[in-house]
Design a protein around this motif. Structure first.
Motif, mmCIF file in Angstrom:
data_model
loop_
_atom_site.group_PDB
_atom_site.id
_atom_site.type_symbol
_atom_site.label_atom_id
_atom_site.label_comp_id
_atom_site.label_asym_id
_atom_site.label_seq_id
_atom_site.Cartn_x
_atom_site.Cartn_y
_atom_site.Cartn_z
ATOM 1 N N GLY A 10 84.993 35.483 86.401
ATOM 2 C CA GLY A 10 86.191 34.647 86.510
ATOM 3 C C GLY A 10 86.550 33.999 85.188
ATOM 4 O O GLY A 10 85.746 33.258 84.616
ATOM 5 N N GLN A 13 88.525 27.893 83.980
ATOM 6 C CA GLN A 13 88.525 26.737 83.073
ATOM 7 C C GLN A 13 87.171 26.366 82.493
ATOM 8 O O GLN A 13 87.089 25.541 81.590
ATOM 9 N N GLU A 33 87.034 39.717 85.185
ATOM 10 C CA GLU A 33 88.189 39.011 85.776
ATOM 11 C C GLU A 33 89.001 40.012 86.592
ATOM 12 O O GLU A 33 89.383 41.057 86.082
ATOM 13 N N ARG A 34 89.267 39.647 87.851
ATOM 14 C CA ARG A 34 89.940 40.618 88.731
ATOM 15 C C ARG A 34 91.458 40.554 88.642
ATOM 16 O O ARG A 34 92.149 41.492 89.011
ATOM 17 N N SER A 40 93.529 29.492 87.617
ATOM 18 C CA SER A 40 94.555 28.713 88.315
ATOM 19 C C SER A 40 95.330 27.808 87.371
ATOM 20 O O SER A 40 96.559 27.707 87.445
ATOM 21 N N CYS A 41 94.604 27.082 86.513
ATOM 22 C CA CYS A 41 95.243 26.060 85.676
ATOM 23 C C CYS A 41 96.367 26.670 84.844
ATOM 24 O O CYS A 41 97.493 26.180 84.828
ATOM 25 N N LYS A 50 103.165 21.063 85.399
ATOM 26 C CA LYS A 50 103.569 19.953 84.517
ATOM 27 C C LYS A 50 104.808 20.341 83.706
ATOM 28 O O LYS A 50 105.628 19.478 83.365
ATOM 29 N N HIS A 109 87.055 43.332 90.048
ATOM 30 C CA HIS A 109 86.423 42.394 90.989
ATOM 31 C C HIS A 109 84.904 42.562 90.898
ATOM 32 O O HIS A 109 84.384 43.654 91.133
ATOM 33 N N ALA A 110 84.205 41.487 90.574
ATOM 34 C CA ALA A 110 82.741 41.556 90.434
ATOM 35 C C ALA A 110 82.057 41.182 91.742
ATOM 36 O O ALA A 110 82.546 40.314 92.479
ATOM 37 N N GLY A 137 82.341 31.649 88.366
ATOM 38 C CA GLY A 137 83.446 30.689 88.247
ATOM 39 C C GLY A 137 84.688 31.277 88.890
ATOM 40 O O GLY A 137 85.718 31.447 88.241
ATOM 41 N N THR A 138 84.549 31.602 90.166
ATOM 42 C CA THR A 138 85.604 32.386 90.825
ATOM 43 C C THR A 138 86.696 31.528 91.467
ATOM 44 O O THR A 138 87.636 32.065 92.053
ATOM 45 N N TYR A 178 97.582 15.940 96.263
ATOM 46 C CA TYR A 178 98.399 15.719 95.069
ATOM 47 C C TYR A 178 99.370 16.869 94.815
ATOM 48 O O TYR A 178 100.455 16.664 94.286
ATOM 49 N N GLY A 305 83.005 25.041 88.251
ATOM 50 C CA GLY A 305 84.397 24.869 88.663
ATOM 51 C C GLY A 305 84.552 24.701 90.156
ATOM 52 O O GLY A 305 83.611 24.340 90.879
ATOM 53 N N ASP A 306 85.741 24.973 90.630
ATOM 54 C CA ASP A 306 86.097 24.688 92.028
ATOM 55 C C ASP A 306 85.137 25.304 93.044
ATOM 56 O O ASP A 306 84.944 24.760 94.128
ATOM 57 N N PHE A 313 88.991 19.922 89.480
ATOM 58 C CA PHE A 313 89.965 19.709 88.408
ATOM 59 C C PHE A 313 89.624 20.620 87.238
ATOM 60 O O PHE A 313 88.473 21.050 87.096
ATOM 61 N N THR A 314 90.606 20.793 86.366
ATOM 62 C CA THR A 314 90.355 21.575 85.163
ATOM 63 C C THR A 314 89.319 20.892 84.272
ATOM 64 O O THR A 314 88.432 21.543 83.718
#
Ligand SMILES: Cc1cc2nc3c(=O)[nH]c(=O)nc-3n(C[C@H](O)[C@H](O)[C@H](O)COP(=O)(O)OP(=O)(O)OC[C@H]3O[C@@H](n4cnc5c(N)ncnc54)[C@H](O)[C@@H]3O)c2cc1C
Length: 450
Positions: A10, A13, A33-34, A40-41, A50, A109-110, A137-138, A178, A305-306, A313-314
């Motif tokens: 992935g 971030q 990276e797939r 996302s960020c 933003k 895709h790993a 970090g997917t 948010y 990450g997420d 968050f980033t």
């Protein structure tokens, strides 16, 4: 077959601190990276949201030009141009990430296949890749609630909104986080009539009532309609658009809309990673279980990450990268025991760090509340941006900070000194005794203490 020292799954971030450390230490590494680099960020999250919020703010200011003694007779929104500007920024940012990865990038895709004595074997779209250490970090994706008829809608989501150039005349946003309020303000300022439907007593339900309600009040003044304690049960096509059938304490409610944005939470991308083949445990919702160094239940495999749950968050993903880089190439002293500020990028912004008042109460802390009204701040008056306040939760015994909320035009920037106090454990005098340039929003950060 080559065995890499490190494989990252992935291109989100967390990767840059890890890659920098791998390079500095001469480690061999690859990244699978797939989709597209940046995660996302860059591709649909922080960066483009933003960017479009900046367009929305300018439209808002232009409509209020008379407050500044200026005449701007009409403000026309060119919605496709607003979106294209954001996509151009995304393309530039993504290319930066892609160029940096260079030939280390393996597209596909790993999935873990097995663990051998000295390495993990993964499949990346048919290619076998071996690595001694792996960082997962997917990330996450939008969670789709099971609502009758929703599969017929093709709703806007946190991912696909960036490719949609049609501005809904009436937009129903489902969710109260948010993303819901930021996007609600964006579409409102572009010209949509927005209704936010939320199950809870109010959106942003992790925030203190006074803080959340003040922000939601400003959004209401701009025309956003909030339907709280309302569950969205069914959706069906009508001649004009969609009818969302909801139930709320007063009874049944129908919300008519031309577009629907689903922002009801995120779910981890772990369902097709082969985690079970190598003993990596998740909780029931698929979040990878990690220790304070982000090590999973499999040796030499980290999750960042997420996808590891907690604060999504980033900046936390990036800091996760520092923690893992430290474990792999440093002294292994960094942990997830950290202070995490965050912000809601509405106008005014909400900057937050540490305990809310509700959390301080629940924890049985003895505290006092200090408040400062942004209407008293000179910079805010000069900019005609006086909405909001600073609210501090201060420990009664020690004159140290427990937490802060800043609702202000620059709330996201202003929160940082409070985060620094929490990191260092410094007394509030560190800010009281400082000299702050005038006229700045930052003066409010000190004024609340005087
Ligand atoms: C609309 C929106 C607005 C946001 N705004 C903000 C903000 O203002 N500030 C902020 O701090 N955060 C914001 N966020 C959250 C932020 O984007 C995420 O917290 C952050 O990007 C998480 O990074 P990550 O590295 O964990 O995952 P991601 O950035 O999602 O990266 C995961 C990557 O892994 C890839 N992948 C997944 N599975 C596989 C696999 N099996 N094989 C290969 N590749 C795979 C994915 O394609 C993706 O590229 C926002 C999010 C959204 C949706």
């Amino acid at each position: 077959m080559v065995t890499f020292d490190l494989l990252i799954i992935g291109a989100g971030q967390a990767i840059s601190p890890i890659i920098e450390a791998a390079r500095a230490n001469g480690a061999t590494w690859a990244l699978a990276e797939r989709l597209v680099p940046g995660g996302s960020c860059v591709n649909f999250g922080c960066t483009p949201t933003k960017a479009v919020l900046a367009s929305a703010r300018l439209a808002h200011v232009a409509r209020h030009a008379a407050d500044f003694g200026l005449r701007i007779p009409t403000v026309e929104v060119d919605f496709p141009a607003v979106m294209q500007h954001a996509r151009d920024l995304v393309a530039r940012s993504r290319k930066g990430v892609e160029d940096d990865l260079g030939s280390n990038l393996i597209r596909g895709h790993a999935r873990f296949v097995r663990r051998e004595q000295d390495a993990y074997v993964l499949d990346v779209d048919g290619q076998e890749v071996r690595a001694r250490q792996v960082v997962i970090g997917t990330g996450t994706r939008s969670q789709m609630p099971k609502i009758e008829g929703l599969d017929q809608v093709d709703p806007l989501t946190g991912e696909n909104w960036i490719s949609r150039d049609d501005l809904p005349r009436r937009l129903a946003i489902v969710g109260g986080g948010y993303i819901a309020v930021e996007m609600g303000q964006f579409y409102t300022r572009m010209g949509s009539r927005v209704t936010i439907i939320d199950k809870g007593t109010h959106p942003l339900n992790r925030e203190d009532d006074d803080v959340a309600n003040a922000l939601l009040g400003y959004l209401e003044e701009e025309g956003i309609e909030f339907r709280v304690e309302t569950s969205f049960d069914r959706v069906e096509r009508t001649a004009q658009g969609w009818r969302l059938s909801c139930s709320c304490p007063e009874g049944d409610l129908a919300v008519e809309a031309d577009g629907i944005f689903v922002a009801t939470g995120r779910q981890p991308n772990t369902q097709d990673l082969g985690l079970e083949a190598v003993g990596i445990e998740t909780d029931d919702s698929g979040v990878i279980q990690v220790d304070e160094h982000l090590l999973t239940t499999a040796p030499h495999v980290f999750a960042v990450g997420d996808v590891r749950g907690g604060a999504m968050f980033t900046h936390t993903a990036w800091d996760d990268g520092r923690i893992v880089a430290d474990s792999l190439f440093g002294k292994g002293q960094r942990t997830t025991d950290r202070v995490v500020p965050y912000a809601v990028f509405t106008d005014p912004q909400l900057g937050r760090v540490g305990m809310s008042e509700t959390e301080a109460q629940k924890a049985g802390r003895k505290y006092r509340v200090l408040c400062f009204d942004m209407a008293k701040n000179a910079a805010a008056q000069e900019d005609r941006r006086t909405q909001g306040f600073v609210k501090l939760i201060v420990d009664d015994g020690s004159d140290t900070l427990l937490g802060a909320a800043i609702l202000a035009a620059q709330g996201a920037e202003m929160i940082q000194p409070y985060a620094d106090l929490l990191v260092t454990g410094a007394p509030l005098n560190a800010l009281r005794d400082a000299v702050v340039a005038h006229p700045t929003y930052m003066e409010a950060v000190q004024n609340v203490l005087l």
